[in-house]
Scaffold this active site. Structure first.
Site, PDB file in Angstrom:
ATOM      1  N   TYR A  78      42.220  -4.427  69.596  1.00 22.10           N
ATOM      2  CA  TYR A  78      40.941  -4.013  69.004  1.00 22.10           C
ATOM      3  C   TYR A  78      39.963  -3.701  70.127  1.00 22.10           C
ATOM      4  CZ  TYR A  78      36.402  -4.029  66.814  1.00 22.10           C
ATOM      5  OH  TYR A  78      35.149  -3.658  66.426  1.00 22.10           O
ATOM      6  N   ARG A  85      34.132  17.222  27.860  1.00 16.46           N
ATOM      7  CA  ARG A  85      35.565  16.973  28.020  1.00 16.46           C
ATOM      8  C   ARG A  85      35.938  16.358  29.377  1.00 16.46           C
ATOM      9  NH1 ARG A  85      39.630  21.250  27.033  1.00 16.46           N
ATOM     10  NH2 ARG A  85      38.126  22.942  26.979  1.00 16.46           N
TER      11      ARG A  85
END
Ligand code: UD1
Ligand code: CA
Length: 461
Positions: A368, A14
């Protein structure tokens, strides 16, 4: 000695999944892991897991655990059932041990409950004890049949039960404690003569009873613990209960969680007192958060160490260390192996990767910082890029204490900016900047007076 046999061979149809059911995760960990943890905490010294469907995947996931595996043969030609599963561990069962049977798909079982079951089993000198629960809706479960004095007689499966038996609300959790010798003897006697043609472990209880052995039933206090997972809906149900358990533990330890229903903390996370966790936070892996922190809305923090008094807003931090007093975000990203010193400010849209940054430094906006070692009191302006990759390999850069990197500068690695070095805004730095030096590396500005007039542009007015 106490040993366990944990059933995890079933197919879990299931779930409709490519992975074995017991590897589906609850609060970030495979559900089988919760059963193993509860078992270990309940003083069970040895665990044996019965695997079958996709056995290798289960074995692989738990290869670092000290557990024994037995593989149940699967397929139409083989018998099936909980009894058959336990039989696979026949050689593992020790005559003089207590054998606790657990399910790998029942992740909410608590160590205290397993302990109480073993204690009850021993105190009453039972040969077999079943853990039972009272459920409003007992549909599908095996029912506990007791005699007039309240002693357990047998367990009847839903599919084998009579109309009258189906009205019984006391059910079999599937968790038991047996004396090793009795379990082995009874396992040799069970048959598959029932509605499902399966070997039922529940028949061991009936057999012991018929043989005049002592059989007991211990009723669990919190029936939530025995909820099994057979579908994704039940997976979410168990996840919610586990999530609340984890969150309540932190709240009881002095952590404020604004909305526990919407805060996702994995089981190994540690959080200090007076920290406040806002909705949407995901705190995963082996993260440690200090006292007096604010973990703002929608943060994701994974396997990281956060000091005291740190404020993080809408940011992602992975495998990094952040020391006391830092402020991060909103929308910052600390990628693996970053280490921020104390009182650092990392602002919006700043990404840091594999870098160290010293105390009191700042990168407020849109930068960055990759593969860099940045000293103390450094200012990194808006739009600064540490150019760490030349298309073939990565290099590191060094920015020493008190340096100032102007806005929109590129530092092309490998490059060094020495103490008190100044980089002018817009510069692309390819050579080292000396101590106290100002480097300007951009085209000089040219002013052409009256240019617009000469071009006739002003006539448009
Ligand atoms: C079983 C009990 C039932 C109880 C219920 C509680 C029996 C006969 N019935 O029913 O009384 O109320 O659990 O949840 O024991 N498994 C194997 N190999 C097998 C069959 C099952 O490893 O051949 C494992 C499954 O993966 C699962 C567990 O055993 O983890 C229970 O199996 P399941 O089929 O769900 O048992 P139920 O029929 O629900
Ligand atoms: Ca089941």
């Amino acid at each position: 000695m106490n040993i366990s046999i944990i059933l995890a061979a079933g197919e879990g149809t299931r779930m409709k999944s490519k992975i074995p059911k017991v590897l589906h995760r609850i609060c970030g960990r495979p559900m089988l892991e919760y059963v193993l943890r509860a078992s270990n905490k309940a003083n069970i010294e040895k665990n044996c897991v019965i695997v079958g469907h996709l056995a290798d995947m289960v074995k692989d996931e738990f290869k670092d655990w000290d557990i024994a595996f037995r593989t149940q043969p699967m397929g139409e030609e083989y018998p099936y059932g909980t009894g058959y599963a336990v039989m696979q561990a026949m050689d593992y069962i020790e005559d003089n041990s207590n054998v606790v049977i657990l399910y790998g798909d029942t992740p909410l079982i608590r160590d205290e409950t397993i302990k109480k079951l073993i204690d009850y089993h021993e105190e009453n000198n039972y040969d077999g004890t079943v853990l039972t629960a009272h459920l409003e809706d007992p549909t599908g479960y095996g029912r506990i049949i007791r005699d007039q004095k309240g002693h357990i007689l047998k367990i009847v499966e839903h599919k084998d039960a009579t109309e009258e038996e189906l009205n019984i609300k006391e059910i079999n959790s599937g968790i038991y404690c047996f004396k090793g010798k009795d379990l082995k003897d009874a396992l040799g006697k069970i048959t598959n003569d029932n509605a499902q043609g399966e070997y039922y472990i529940t028949d061991v209880i009936t057999i012991l009873k018929e043989e005049g052995k002592r059989v007991g039933a211990y009723v669990i206090e919190d029936s939530n613990e025995i909820h099994g997972v057979n579908s994704r809906v039940q997976l979410a149900f168990c996840e919610r209960i586990m999530r609340n358990r984890i969150n309540y533990r932190h709240m009881e330890n002095g952590v404020t969680i604004i909305n526990p229903e919407n805060t996702y903390i994995e089981p190994d996370v540690i959080i200090g007192k007076d920290s406040i966790i806002y909705p949407g936070a995901i705190i995963a892996g082996r993260t440690i958060i200090g006292e007096d922190c604010i973990i703002g809305e929608n943060c994701r923090i994974e396997n990281s160490k956060i000091g005291k008094g740190v404020k993080i807003y809408s940011s992602t931090i992975t495998e990094s260390t952040v020391d006391d007093g830092c402020t991060i975000g909103p929308y910052a990203h600390l990628r693996p192996n970053s280490h921020l010193g104390k009182n650092i400010r990392i602002g919006n849209f700043v990404e840091v990767k594999n870098s160290t940054i010293g105390d009191n430094s700042k990168a407020g906006h849109l930068a960055y910082i990759g593969d860099a070692d940045v000293g103390k009191n450094v200012n990194i302006g808006c739009g600064v890029v540490f150019v760490n990759y030349n298309g073939r390999f990565k290099s590191r850069s060094l920015v020493e204490d008190n340096a100032f990197i102007g806005s929109n500068a590129n530092l092309v690695a490998p490059v060094v900016v020495k103490k008190w070095g100044y980089v002018a805004a817009g510069s692309t730095i390819t050579e080292d900047v000396g101590e106290g030096c100002l480097s300007i590396a951009r085209a000089k500005q040219v002013n052409k007076d009256g240019w617009a007039e000469r071009k006739g542009l002003k006539e448009r007015e």
